[in-house]
Write an enzyme that holds these catalytic residues in place. Structure first.
Site, short mmCIF file in Angstrom:
data_model
loop_
_atom_site.label_atom_id
_atom_site.label_comp_id
_atom_site.label_asym_id
_atom_site.label_seq_id
_atom_site.Cartn_x
_atom_site.Cartn_y
_atom_site.Cartn_z
NE ARG A 1 0.83 23.61 -62.66
CZ ARG A 1 -0.40 23.27 -62.61
NH1 ARG A 1 -1.07 22.40 -61.67
NH2 ARG A 1 -1.16 24.06 -63.29
CG ASP B 1 -3.25 22.23 -71.53
OD1 ASP B 1 -4.42 22.51 -71.99
OD2 ASP B 1 -3.04 22.74 -70.54
C1 UD1 Z 1 -8.49 28.96 -67.50
C2 UD1 Z 1 -9.93 29.59 -67.55
C3 UD1 Z 1 -10.73 28.86 -66.60
C4 UD1 Z 1 -10.72 27.25 -66.66
C5 UD1 Z 1 -9.34 26.72 -66.91
C6 UD1 Z 1 -9.51 25.44 -67.54
C7 UD1 Z 1 -9.71 31.93 -67.84
C8 UD1 Z 1 -9.50 33.31 -67.45
N1 UD1 Z 1 -9.77 30.84 -67.07
O1 UD1 Z 1 -8.02 29.13 -66.17
O2 UD1 Z 1 -12.09 29.37 -66.30
O3 UD1 Z 1 -11.64 26.44 -65.80
O4 UD1 Z 1 -8.63 27.52 -67.77
O5 UD1 Z 1 -8.20 24.64 -67.48
O6 UD1 Z 1 -9.71 31.60 -69.15
N2 UD1 Z 1 -2.92 31.09 -72.50
C9 UD1 Z 1 -2.48 31.83 -73.61
N3 UD1 Z 1 -1.82 33.13 -73.36
C10 UD1 Z 1 -2.11 33.75 -71.82
C11 UD1 Z 1 -2.81 32.91 -70.87
C12 UD1 Z 1 -3.16 31.79 -71.35
O7 UD1 Z 1 -2.04 31.32 -74.52
O8 UD1 Z 1 -2.09 34.99 -71.85
C13 UD1 Z 1 -3.13 29.63 -72.84
C14 UD1 Z 1 -2.20 28.81 -71.99
O9 UD1 Z 1 -1.18 28.29 -72.62
C15 UD1 Z 1 -3.43 27.58 -71.52
C16 UD1 Z 1 -4.75 28.31 -71.74
O10 UD1 Z 1 -4.63 29.48 -72.24
O11 UD1 Z 1 -3.20 26.68 -72.76
C17 UD1 Z 1 -5.27 28.54 -70.32
O12 UD1 Z 1 -4.39 29.36 -69.51
P1 UD1 Z 1 -4.21 29.19 -68.03
O13 UD1 Z 1 -3.26 30.04 -67.47
O14 UD1 Z 1 -3.78 27.75 -67.82
O15 UD1 Z 1 -5.55 29.59 -67.41
P2 UD1 Z 1 -6.39 28.66 -66.15
O16 UD1 Z 1 -5.93 29.76 -64.99
O17 UD1 Z 1 -6.00 27.43 -65.87
#
Ligand code: UD1
Ligand code: MG
Length: 475
Positions: free
Chosen positions: A21, A111
């Protein structure tokens, strides 16, 4: 004697996601606010919690992110998550890159730049003191859409975390959300991570499922509600980037005002997190202090200045100036409309005045360059005065050359110093002099031609013009 309990903290920073985004060629966590990248703020904050080791999980655009993390936090270990299979998987990958057996594992996201080190430290301390298997840092927000919701029973005990897409019934109305910051007892985490499933709407391994798993196993779990929810919100697009930059700036300004800095117009003053100010500094409207800038007490900056990596000593005045990698001495005066380029050093009580540009210039104590000049690659001695409109011609088209002006030398207006030039101590130059080579100490150098007078020229050559009429009237 009981063994002392050692704080053994491993921090895992997740930064493998795509950040689509932002619509940017630059990875999201490398965007900057307040003088640091987003992940740079997070890496600085986690240090306050006193970690034994920090591991950053990278994936999308990993070369750029990894290079940056290495630059700002050389001690941080890097782990590569090839495919983004979820936050649980990301932590698993992260722990694979370090050795963890006991203690606490803190998970943070790359972030969330507003999260403070103090909040993280207190969260970890509470988690450890309560001897929990899992703690989550939560917040109560107006609009919880998109976040994992904190599920509690009638007694307020935390039961689990439900992701947005998996909410059932009225769970979507819950406004207490998971910030994403979680703390784990290392033994539980290592045992439970391989048992995570991905049977959910996103088909991902959710780190958040571990809270329910710990509770089902009869282990202690809990949530710490952070009152300042701004701290927990991540950045997903450029609108949020600007909003968070403003919030961070407000926090930095509040801090410096409480430390005794007068900020006349806080809405129109920007200070990086990396800047240091002393008490009784005054900042007028329109000031930006960036990078490693330091300002000592009683200095007055502004209005309208941008100072980057610049040192300002006590009592100096800097008005409408752009400076980078410059050093401004005590009680010195700079501006208005001055441009100080890298390597400028102005001594105590010295002056760089209006429409003056300087670069690689050491201007000693009490020396002055008051008006309309360019000083490049030069050394100006104590108490010297450079006349208005002087150009240090330091570049011959091929190479740069240095010049020196001695102590208490006084040079005339509209001079050109064709470098390399050496003007001796106490020497002078006449107006309009083009100086080449050496002027001995105490000597006067003049090179402009002697003035000749041609009487009656206007009447002879410009008769019938207002100029000639004016000359005639004056006769
Ligand atoms: C996640 C949380 C959610 C919380 C929210 C807060 C989980 C399952 N959910 O959701 O409960 O309210 O963050 O913002 O944890 N990332 C990785 N590798 C991956 C997936 C994600 O490094 O395989 C990192 C992303 O870069 C990011 C963070 O983890 O910095 C969160 O990932 P994102 O996909 O944004 O999770 P949300 O669905 O927002
Ligand atoms: Mg997210």
């Amino acid at each position: 004697m009981p063994e002392p309990v050692l704080h053994d903290l491993t921090v895992v920073v997740l930064a493998a996601g795509a950040g689509t985004r932002m619509k940017s060629r630059r990875p999201k966590v490398l965007h900057e606010i307040g003088g640091r990248s987003l992940i740079g703020h997070v890496l600085a904050a986690v240090e306050v919690a006193g970690p034994r080791q920090v591991v950053t999980v990278v994936g999308h655009e990993r070369e750029q992110v990894a290079a940056h993390v290495t630059a700002v936090a050389p001690h941080a270990v890097l782990a590569v998550q090839e495919q983004q299979l979820g936050t649980g998987h990301a932590v698993h990958v992260g722990l694979g890159a370090v050795s963890v057996e006991r203690g606490t594992v803190l998970v943070a996201y790359g972030d969330t730049p507003l999260l403070t080190g103090e909040s993280l430290r207190d969260f970890v301390a509470e988690h450890e003191a309560a001897q929990r298997a899992v703690s989550v840092l939560s917040g109560v927000v107006e609009n919880p859409f998109g976040y994992g919701r904190i599920l509690r029973d009638e007694d307020g005990e935390v039961l689990g975390i439900r992701e947005q897409k998996d909410t059932l019934g009225d769970e979507a109305d819950i406004r207490e959300i998971n910030s994403g910051i979680m703390a784990f007892e290392a033994g539980f985490l290592l045992d439970a991570l391989p048992r995570l499933g991905n049977d959910n709407h996103k088909g991902e391994y959710y780190l958040t499922d571990l809270l329910g798993m710990a509770r089902d196993a009869g282990l202690m779990v809990g949530a710490h509600v952070l009152d300042d929810v701004d701290q927990t919100e991540g950045i997903n697009d450029r609108v949020q980037l600007a909003q968070r930059a403003r919030l961070l700036n407000d926090r930095i300004l509040d801090h410096w005002m409480r430390e005794g800095v007068t900020i006349v117009d806080p809405r129109n003053t920007w200070i990086d997190a990396t800047v240091e100010l002393a008490c009784d500094v005054t900042l007028m409207p329109g000031v930006q202090l960036l990078g490693a800038t330091r300002v000592a007490s009683d200095a007055l900056i502004g209005p309208d200045c941008t100072l980057k990596d610049t040192e300002v000593a006590a009592g100096a005045t800097v008005v409408r100036t752009h400076a980078e990698l410059a050093v401004i001495g005590a009680d010195a005066q700079v501006g208005p409309f001055s441009y100080l380029r890298p390597g400028t050093q102005l001594g105590a009580g010295g002056k760089i005045g209006g429409f003056v540009e300087t670069k690689n210039a050491q201007i000693a104590d009490g020396a002055k360059v008051p008006h309309l000049s360019y000083v490049g690659d030069a050394e100006i001695g104590e108490g010297a005065n450079i006349g208005a409109g002087t150009i240090f011609a330091n570049y011959d088209g091929v190479a740069k050359h240095r010049s020196r002006v001695g102590r208490h030398a006084k040079t005339g207006s509209n001079n050109t110093f064709v470098a390399p030039v050496d003007i001796g101590d106490g020497a002078s130059t006449g107006g309009g002099t083009v100086v080449r080579g050496q002027v001995p100490p105490g000597a006067l150098a003049v090179s402009a031609g002697r003035m000749r007078i041609i009487e009656g020229w206007a009447l002879a050559k410009r008769d019938g013009t207002p100029q000639a009429d004016a000359a005639r009237d004056a006769e």
